[in-house]
Design a protein around this motif. Structure first.
Motif, PDB file in Angstrom:
ATOM      1  N   TYR A 238      -4.826   6.182   5.404  1.00  0.00           N
ATOM      2  CA  TYR A 238      -6.173   6.343   5.964  1.00  0.00           C
ATOM      3  C   TYR A 238      -7.229   6.278   4.868  1.00  0.00           C
ATOM      4  O   TYR A 238      -7.767   7.306   4.417  1.00  0.00           O
ATOM      5  CB  TYR A 238      -6.247   7.643   6.765  1.00  0.00           C
ATOM      6  CG  TYR A 238      -5.347   7.591   7.977  1.00  0.00           C
ATOM      7  CD1 TYR A 238      -5.691   6.822   9.086  1.00  0.00           C
ATOM      8  CD2 TYR A 238      -4.128   8.256   7.984  1.00  0.00           C
ATOM      9  CE1 TYR A 238      -4.860   6.727  10.192  1.00  0.00           C
ATOM     10  CE2 TYR A 238      -3.280   8.170   9.086  1.00  0.00           C
ATOM     11  CZ  TYR A 238      -3.660   7.401  10.181  1.00  0.00           C
ATOM     12  OH  TYR A 238      -2.825   7.300  11.258  1.00  0.00           O
ATOM     13  N   SER A 239      -7.511   5.061   4.463  1.00  0.00           N
ATOM     14  CA  SER A 239      -8.534   4.826   3.440  1.00  0.00           C
ATOM     15  C   SER A 239      -9.140   3.452   3.649  1.00  0.00           C
ATOM     16  O   SER A 239      -8.508   2.560   4.212  1.00  0.00           O
ATOM     17  CB  SER A 239      -7.929   4.914   2.035  1.00  0.00           C
ATOM     18  OG  SER A 239      -7.187   3.742   1.746  1.00  0.00           O
ATOM     19  N   TYR A 240     -10.375   3.279   3.181  1.00  0.00           N
ATOM     20  CA  TYR A 240     -11.031   1.986   3.294  1.00  0.00           C
ATOM     21  C   TYR A 240     -10.363   0.940   2.404  1.00  0.00           C
ATOM     22  O   TYR A 240     -10.395  -0.248   2.702  1.00  0.00           O
ATOM     23  CB  TYR A 240     -12.522   2.118   2.960  1.00  0.00           C
ATOM     24  CG  TYR A 240     -13.308   2.844   4.031  1.00  0.00           C
ATOM     25  CD1 TYR A 240     -13.452   2.298   5.299  1.00  0.00           C
ATOM     26  CD2 TYR A 240     -13.880   4.088   3.776  1.00  0.00           C
ATOM     27  CE1 TYR A 240     -14.164   2.954   6.288  1.00  0.00           C
ATOM     28  CE2 TYR A 240     -14.595   4.760   4.767  1.00  0.00           C
ATOM     29  CZ  TYR A 240     -14.731   4.191   6.015  1.00  0.00           C
ATOM     30  OH  TYR A 240     -15.425   4.854   7.006  1.00  0.00           O
ATOM     31  N   GLY A 241      -9.751   1.385   1.322  1.00  0.00           N
ATOM     32  CA  GLY A 241      -9.008   0.453   0.477  1.00  0.00           C
ATOM     33  C   GLY A 241      -7.831  -0.147   1.218  1.00  0.00           C
ATOM     34  O   GLY A 241      -7.558  -1.353   1.123  1.00  0.00           O
ATOM     35  N   THR A 242      -7.127   0.681   1.988  1.00  0.00           N
ATOM     36  CA  THR A 242      -6.003   0.182   2.784  1.00  0.00           C
ATOM     37  C   THR A 242      -6.483  -0.795   3.852  1.00  0.00           C
ATOM     38  O   THR A 242      -5.832  -1.808   4.126  1.00  0.00           O
ATOM     39  CB  THR A 242      -5.262   1.360   3.430  1.00  0.00           C
ATOM     40  OG1 THR A 242      -4.717   2.197   2.393  1.00  0.00           O
ATOM     41  CG2 THR A 242      -4.123   0.877   4.321  1.00  0.00           C
ATOM     42  N   VAL A 243      -7.643  -0.503   4.439  1.00  0.00           N
ATOM     43  CA  VAL A 243      -8.223  -1.422   5.422  1.00  0.00           C
ATOM     44  C   VAL A 243      -8.477  -2.784   4.787  1.00  0.00           C
ATOM     45  O   VAL A 243      -8.114  -3.831   5.345  1.00  0.00           O
ATOM     46  CB  VAL A 243      -9.549  -0.845   5.988  1.00  0.00           C
ATOM     47  CG1 VAL A 243     -10.327  -1.923   6.746  1.00  0.00           C
ATOM     48  CG2 VAL A 243      -9.258   0.329   6.907  1.00  0.00           C
ATOM     49  N   LYS A 244      -9.088  -2.777   3.613  1.00  0.00           N
ATOM     50  CA  LYS A 244      -9.418  -4.041   2.938  1.00  0.00           C
ATOM     51  C   LYS A 244      -8.175  -4.874   2.675  1.00  0.00           C
ATOM     52  O   LYS A 244      -8.143  -6.080   2.985  1.00  0.00           O
ATOM     53  CB  LYS A 244     -10.132  -3.750   1.618  1.00  0.00           C
ATOM     54  CG  LYS A 244     -10.410  -5.008   0.803  1.00  0.00           C
ATOM     55  CD  LYS A 244     -11.066  -4.682  -0.530  1.00  0.00           C
ATOM     56  CE  LYS A 244     -11.254  -5.944  -1.364  1.00  0.00           C
ATOM     57  NZ  LYS A 244     -11.898  -5.654  -2.669  1.00  0.00           N
TER      58      LYS A 244
ATOM     59  N   LYS B  97     -11.100  10.732  -3.882  1.00  0.00           N
ATOM     60  CA  LYS B  97     -10.362   9.651  -3.232  1.00  0.00           C
ATOM     61  C   LYS B  97     -11.110   8.331  -3.369  1.00  0.00           C
ATOM     62  O   LYS B  97     -10.506   7.278  -3.569  1.00  0.00           O
ATOM     63  CB  LYS B  97     -10.140   9.979  -1.751  1.00  0.00           C
ATOM     64  CG  LYS B  97      -9.199   8.977  -1.063  1.00  0.00           C
ATOM     65  CD  LYS B  97      -8.744   9.485   0.271  1.00  0.00           C
ATOM     66  CE  LYS B  97      -7.695   8.541   0.870  1.00  0.00           C
ATOM     67  NZ  LYS B  97      -7.172   9.035   2.159  1.00  0.00           N
ATOM     68  N   LEU B  98     -12.445   8.388  -3.275  1.00  0.00           N
ATOM     69  CA  LEU B  98     -13.241   7.177  -3.437  1.00  0.00           C
ATOM     70  C   LEU B  98     -13.079   6.618  -4.845  1.00  0.00           C
ATOM     71  O   LEU B  98     -12.916   5.406  -5.031  1.00  0.00           O
ATOM     72  CB  LEU B  98     -14.716   7.476  -3.160  1.00  0.00           C
ATOM     73  CG  LEU B  98     -15.686   6.298  -3.287  1.00  0.00           C
ATOM     74  CD1 LEU B  98     -15.292   5.174  -2.343  1.00  0.00           C
ATOM     75  CD2 LEU B  98     -17.114   6.752  -3.006  1.00  0.00           C
ATOM     76  N   ASP B  99     -13.074   7.510  -5.841  1.00  0.00           N
ATOM     77  CA  ASP B  99     -12.862   7.063  -7.215  1.00  0.00           C
ATOM     78  C   ASP B  99     -11.482   6.440  -7.383  1.00  0.00           C
ATOM     79  O   ASP B  99     -11.319   5.450  -8.103  1.00  0.00           O
ATOM     80  CB  ASP B  99     -13.016   8.250  -8.178  1.00  0.00           C
ATOM     81  CG  ASP B  99     -14.464   8.707  -8.312  1.00  0.00           C
ATOM     82  OD1 ASP B  99     -15.354   7.905  -7.966  1.00  0.00           O
ATOM     83  OD2 ASP B  99     -14.688   9.846  -8.739  1.00  0.00           O
TER      84      ASP B  99
ATOM     85  N   ALA C  79     -15.422   5.223  11.193  1.00  0.00           N
ATOM     86  CA  ALA C  79     -16.307   4.182  10.665  1.00  0.00           C
ATOM     87  C   ALA C  79     -17.435   3.928  11.665  1.00  0.00           C
ATOM     88  O   ALA C  79     -17.181   3.783  12.867  1.00  0.00           O
ATOM     89  CB  ALA C  79     -15.526   2.899  10.424  1.00  0.00           C
ATOM     90  N   PRO C  80     -18.684   3.870  11.218  1.00  0.00           N
ATOM     91  CA  PRO C  80     -19.810   3.622  12.133  1.00  0.00           C
ATOM     92  C   PRO C  80     -19.662   2.286  12.855  1.00  0.00           C
ATOM     93  O   PRO C  80     -19.152   1.316  12.293  1.00  0.00           O
ATOM     94  CB  PRO C  80     -21.023   3.611  11.192  1.00  0.00           C
ATOM     95  CG  PRO C  80     -20.586   4.387   9.990  1.00  0.00           C
ATOM     96  CD  PRO C  80     -19.125   4.097   9.827  1.00  0.00           C
TER      97      PRO C  80
ATOM     98  N   GLU D 226      -6.998   1.315  14.099  1.00  0.00           N
ATOM     99  CA  GLU D 226      -6.547   2.703  14.209  1.00  0.00           C
ATOM    100  C   GLU D 226      -7.003   3.508  12.986  1.00  0.00           C
ATOM    101  O   GLU D 226      -7.473   4.645  13.104  1.00  0.00           O
ATOM    102  CB  GLU D 226      -5.018   2.722  14.334  1.00  0.00           C
ATOM    103  CG  GLU D 226      -4.453   4.093  14.720  1.00  0.00           C
ATOM    104  CD  GLU D 226      -3.903   4.856  13.526  1.00  0.00           C
ATOM    105  OE1 GLU D 226      -3.895   6.105  13.580  1.00  0.00           O
ATOM    106  OE2 GLU D 226      -3.492   4.216  12.544  1.00  0.00           O
ATOM    107  N   ILE D 227      -6.893   2.912  11.810  1.00  0.00           N
ATOM    108  CA  ILE D 227      -7.337   3.571  10.574  1.00  0.00           C
ATOM    109  C   ILE D 227      -8.840   3.811  10.607  1.00  0.00           C
ATOM    110  O   ILE D 227      -9.326   4.910  10.294  1.00  0.00           O
ATOM    111  CB  ILE D 227      -6.960   2.720   9.344  1.00  0.00           C
ATOM    112  CG1 ILE D 227      -5.440   2.636   9.194  1.00  0.00           C
ATOM    113  CG2 ILE D 227      -7.587   3.308   8.076  1.00  0.00           C
ATOM    114  CD1 ILE D 227      -4.982   1.623   8.150  1.00  0.00           C
TER     115      ILE D 227
END
Length: 256
Positions: A51-57, A3-5, A91-92, A84-85
């Motif tokens: 639910y991904s950091y890409g979506t957050v960005k 998923k990170l890739d 996330a720390p 929420e994501i």
């Protein structure tokens, strides 16, 4: 790892659109910027899910564009989704990605004039980044919204120390005086609050000509950036009223 890739791959594909969005915002073409930001977010969602950091960005990117239009409530709704994501992703508390979202939320409260909520948000970020002062300085301490929030929250001594240190660094680097006008204006507000009228006059004199000469359009049509300018100009007009018919009044510039 897969998923990170995938996020990295989609991010690479979307990077030209992200740059275009930023350029459109800088040009004040905010509706076009919103179209591009929404398209980028839809692409990221379709490739990696919610639910991904890409979506957050890319949700943060869209919130920035929406806020630039002055739609602070709509921007906050997007940020609620971001929180929420990030909660689901665990996330720390001290992570940069969570800090960026919290800073953006605090900035929206500041732009809307809700200084207590803004200051609460900034203080939470500072606590969580206690072991990463460099990130706090980059995201928060150098920004006018944070400095204004300090002044509006009655913490002008903190603002004075912070801004004077930054001005000394920027002057040493040869920064243009016009770029420093907003900082001088906020500095003046802090001096007013601490009762130092003479220093307030000197700082306002360095700030007001440049700030008053700009129209909203000259601030790239960005409602957030223009708001800081308007806050300083309003404080200056209040100061003018306070020092009317005193020796301080004669030394002050008169906005057109």
């Amino acid at each position: 790892m897969a998923k990170l890739d995938s996020i990295r791959s989609v991010g690479f594909i979307l990077s030209p659109r992200e740059r275009l969005t930023k350029n459109l915002v800088a040009q004040g073409r905010l509706m076009e910027a919103e179209v591009e930001a929404r398209a980028a977010l839809r692409t990221m969602l379709s490739r990696v899910g919610k639910y991904s950091y890409g979506t957050v960005k890319y949700t943060n990117n869209l919130a920035n564009v929406i806020a630039a239009q002055g739609r602070y409530g709509d921007a906050q709704k997007l940020l609620h989704a971001v929180f929420e994501i990030l909660g689901k992703l665990e996330a720390p508390a001290g992570s940069a990605i969570l800090a960026r979202a919290r800073v953006l939320s605090a900035r929206m409260y500041a732009a809307a004039g809700d200084w207590p909520l803004a200051m609460s948000g900034y203080d939470a970020v500072k606590r969580n980044l206690a072991e990463n002062a460099a990130v706090f300085d980059e995201l928060v301490a150098t920004q006018p919204d944070y400095q204004l929030a300090l002044v509006r929250s009655g913490r002008s001594l903190e603002a004075l120390q912070l801004i004077n240190r930054q001005l000394n660094v920027q002057k040493a680097r040869g920064a243009e005086s016009s770029r420093l006008a907003l900082k001088h204006g906020i500095l003046a507000m802090a001096y007013v609050q601490t009762g130092d009228g003479e220093k307030a006059v000197r700082s306002f004199a360095r700030a007001i000509p440049a700030l008053a000469a700009k129209s909203a359009e000259q601030v790239s049509g960005n409602a957030v950036k223009n708001q800081w300018r308007l806050v300083v100009l309003d404080a200056y007009l209040n100061f003018l009223a306070e020092v009317r018919e005193t020796e301080l009044e004669a030394a002050l510039p008169r906005p057109a």
